[in-house]
Write a protein that holds these residues in place. Structure first.
Motif, PDB file in Angstrom:
ATOM      1  N   ARG A 119      76.153  10.122  65.722  1.00 39.79           N
ATOM      2  CA  ARG A 119      76.857  10.530  66.945  1.00 39.79           C
ATOM      3  C   ARG A 119      78.337  10.180  66.777  1.00 39.79           C
ATOM      4  O   ARG A 119      78.698   9.008  66.754  1.00 39.79           O
TER       5      ARG A 119
ATOM      6  N   GLY B  90      82.182  10.312  68.074  1.00 40.09           N
ATOM      7  CA  GLY B  90      83.064  10.514  69.213  1.00 40.09           C
ATOM      8  C   GLY B  90      84.297  11.305  68.801  1.00 40.09           C
ATOM      9  O   GLY B  90      85.076  10.847  67.970  1.00 40.09           O
TER      10      GLY B  90
ATOM     11  N   SER C 112      68.688   9.548  72.259  1.00 38.18           N
ATOM     12  CA  SER C 112      69.593   8.662  71.527  1.00 38.18           C
ATOM     13  C   SER C 112      69.418   8.779  70.019  1.00 38.18           C
ATOM     14  O   SER C 112      70.337   8.483  69.257  1.00 38.18           O
TER      15      SER C 112
ATOM     16  N   ILE D  93      80.981  14.456  72.121  1.00 37.08           N
ATOM     17  CA  ILE D  93      80.329  13.765  71.013  1.00 37.08           C
ATOM     18  C   ILE D  93      79.671  14.802  70.113  1.00 37.08           C
ATOM     19  O   ILE D  93      78.950  15.679  70.594  1.00 37.08           O
TER      20      ILE D  93
ATOM     21  N   PHE E 162      76.864  15.583  67.510  1.00 32.32           N
ATOM     22  CA  PHE E 162      75.597  15.117  66.946  1.00 32.32           C
ATOM     23  C   PHE E 162      75.387  15.872  65.637  1.00 32.32           C
ATOM     24  O   PHE E 162      75.203  17.102  65.645  1.00 32.32           O
TER      25      PHE E 162
ATOM     26  N   PHE F 289      78.269   6.378  71.581  1.00 35.70           N
ATOM     27  CA  PHE F 289      78.219   7.037  70.281  1.00 35.70           C
ATOM     28  C   PHE F 289      78.339   5.995  69.183  1.00 35.70           C
ATOM     29  O   PHE F 289      78.615   4.825  69.434  1.00 35.70           O
ATOM     30  N   ASP F 290      78.117   6.431  67.936  1.00 38.86           N
ATOM     31  CA  ASP F 290      78.044   5.497  66.815  1.00 38.86           C
ATOM     32  C   ASP F 290      79.401   5.199  66.194  1.00 38.86           C
ATOM     33  O   ASP F 290      79.682   4.066  65.807  1.00 38.86           O
TER      34      ASP F 290
END
Length: 568
Positions: free
Chosen positions: A39, A41, A69, A238, A240, A286-287
């Protein structure tokens, strides 16, 4: 009612084409790629957007739905439109294909946030879309787990009330802080609204087995998108995306793409490792982000060496770097100028795999930032410190006061005319990179007060005397210089007294120090000379390329820059 008539005049009669709910076709990763989803941003926080445009590059239309998620997409609707805009549920103004809040041009089209909603609910998206076609500006909406029909648009609830009264059981809705509106980018026609108990809207491009690609803000992206209105504000966007396709979107922007597969493979492992280990943005949903705060990510890469990038990612599929069984923090930077550095000397934490070492590889290649030299004045430094909030007077001294075992700068001291000292340590020794005209800066440099000896990683010996000769680009040392006298040219040894516009000055005097410190006062300024660009912690990107050029494997490269690691 007058406002509604104006809206009809601007748009003309718009007929909503009932779109079929196409079967969801998720991206099917190649066998060589992992199925892990990252994920990323793209826009968030102060950069969040009131609206976000999407356009198909590979693919045809979009699915609406939600993401878990873990990246699983659950569809709830679709459109065949290939250019759409996701907006927050607010009054927006369309002009030239862009949406504004408030309007910025006289010629605009209002996309009102308020609508009439009918009381009936529908079991499927197709049924709601078909029913919506019977109403002016009708469109399906997914609200709290049910499909409903909404139609018309107004700038306020008051303007909608009179028209709503003509429909049995109808209600006025709009302005919700948890609602997302999807519109046709070109016409402003509302295609769909989503307001589902505070869930975030997901949008996935439709594709028939190809890797779908979508234009957003000037870049193409694989995967899909999630839209988040945190606290009811503007929209965070975001991306994915499959993990290895993410790595392929970082690799050419962080490492050297120049016909060297091994260094790109080393970069792919480092990027993948960093993306799995970082958690700094989890609180934002997000990651990892797409900037140098994490890793520069720009989606689909189509430039020179694109296939080599994909090969590097595929040939290292799933591989990461570990220390004692745990993912490392795979830090990297542009170039080190001759030596990397211990993490403890930059940020105060002793990290066993981030140890400094002399780097013999960068010297074999040429690149921007390999070596540099800047002349700075007392006023330059004074302005820099004052702009950063320091109460600094006229600067009289600039000195490297500590170096590390690797010869990198670990403490920089500025002195003003009142004797006040301003000391910068660790990674802050690169404070001079904020000076105008300073393009490259690392932790590896020396300072030469004009007319004196250098200081920094080039140490001096007590009793030595020589001249610092600056040719406008670099500074070199010489035991003698040639001067012009009344009787012709003459060789002069250091030290020597010369006449300047400010009076007589002795140049070439020994600093009298064996530690690398120097005479700090200079009314004319200082020459900062060094090499490399970045924080010097971890892997040098240009060093990795140089090692690849010399025949080293990607594992050799990683294990040189990261001490004691394993690759799994």
């Amino acid at each position: 009612m007058t406002q509604k008539i104006r809206q009809f005049a601007r748009l003309g009669l718009v007929f909503l084409t009932c779109v079929l709910f196409a079967a969801y076709i998720p991206y099917q990763a190649d066998a060589s790629f992992s199925d892990r989803v990252i994920r990323v941003g793209l826009y968030y926080g102060s950069n969040a957007l009131p609206s976000a445009n999407l356009a198909n590059e590979v693919g045809s239309g979009y699915q609406f739905g939600t993401y878990s998620s873990s990246g699983t997409f659950s569809p709830i609707g679709s459109t065949t439109q290939e250019k759409i805009t996701v907006c927050k549920d607010a009054n927006l103004y369309l002009s030239g294909g862009s949406f504004y809040e408030p309007p910025t041009a006289a010629d605009y089209q209002l996309i009102g946030a308020y609508h009439i909603q009918m009381p009936d609910t529908y079991a499927t998206y197709e049924a709601a879309a078909q029913a919506a076609a019977a109403y002016p500006y009708g469109f399906p909406a997914y609200v709290n787990g049910k499909y409903v029909v909404r139609f018309e648009f107004y700038s306020s609830a008051v303007n909608a009330e009179a028209d709503a009264a003509a429909y049995n059981g109808a209600q006025v809705v709009g302005g919700s802080k948890t609602c997302y509106t999807v519109v046709n980018t070109a016409t402003g026609q509302i295609l769909f609204e989503f307001d589902n108990n505070g869930d975030y809207l997901g949008i996935q491009p439709m594709s028939s087995g190809e890797r779908a690609q979508t234009w957003f803000k000037g870049y193409r992206y694989y995967g899909g998108f999630q839209y988040m209105r945190r606290s009811g504000n503007d929209i965070s966007v975001i991306n994915f995306v499959n993990e290895d396709l993410y790595v392929s979107g970082v690799l050419p922007y962080e490492f050297v793409v120049n016909n060297d597969l091994e260094s790109l493979k080393a970069g792919a492992v480092a990027i993948r490792t960093f993306s799995r280990a970082t958690t700094k943005h989890n609180a934002l949903g997000f990651d990892i982000c797409n900037t140098t705060d994490c890793q520069v990510y720009r989606g689909v890469y189509t430039g020179a060496g694109a296939q080599l990038v994909l090969d590097a990612v595929e040939q290292t599929g799933g591989q990461c770097a570990y220390y004692n069984g745990k993912l490392i923090e795979a830090l990297y930077f542009s170039s080190d100028g001759g030596a990397t550095e211990d993490a403890i000397n930059a940020w105060g934490s002793d990290v066993p795999y981030l140890k400094g070492k002399l780097d013999p590889y960068e010297t074999s290649i040429s690149f921007n930032g390999k070596s540099w030299s800047y002349t700075v004045t007392p006023s330059d430094i004074q302005s820099l410190l004052q702009n950063r909030g320091y109460n600094c007077g006229t600067v009289t001294g600039l000195e490297v006061t500590k170096t590390t075992a690797m010869g990198n700068v670990n403490e920089l001291t500025v002195t003003d005319g009142s004797g006040k000292k301003f000391t910068f340590t660790g990674d802050n020794v690169r404070v001079l990179q904020n000076l105008s005209g300073v393009t490259y800066m690392s932790r590896r440099f020396q300072i030469t007060p004009i007319g004196s000896q250098p200081s920094g990683n080039a140490s001096t010996t007590t009793g030595d005397t020589s001249f610092s000769v600056y040719d406008g680009n670099t500074t070199t040392q010489s035991d003698t210089i040639t001067v012009i006298t009344g009787s012709g040219t003459q060789q002069v040894t250091a030290p020597a007294t010369v006449i300047t516009g400010s009076g007589t000055v002795t140049v070439g005097e020994s600093s009298g120090s064996g530690s690398g410190s120097t005479q700090t006062g200079s009314g004319q300024g200082w020459i900062i000379t060094g090499g490399g660009y970045g924080h010097n912690i971890g892997m040098s990107q240009w060093g990795a390329y140089a090692m690849g050029q010399q025949g080293y494997t990607y594992e050799d490269i990683l294990k040189f820059y990261y001490t004691g690691i394993t690759i799994q």
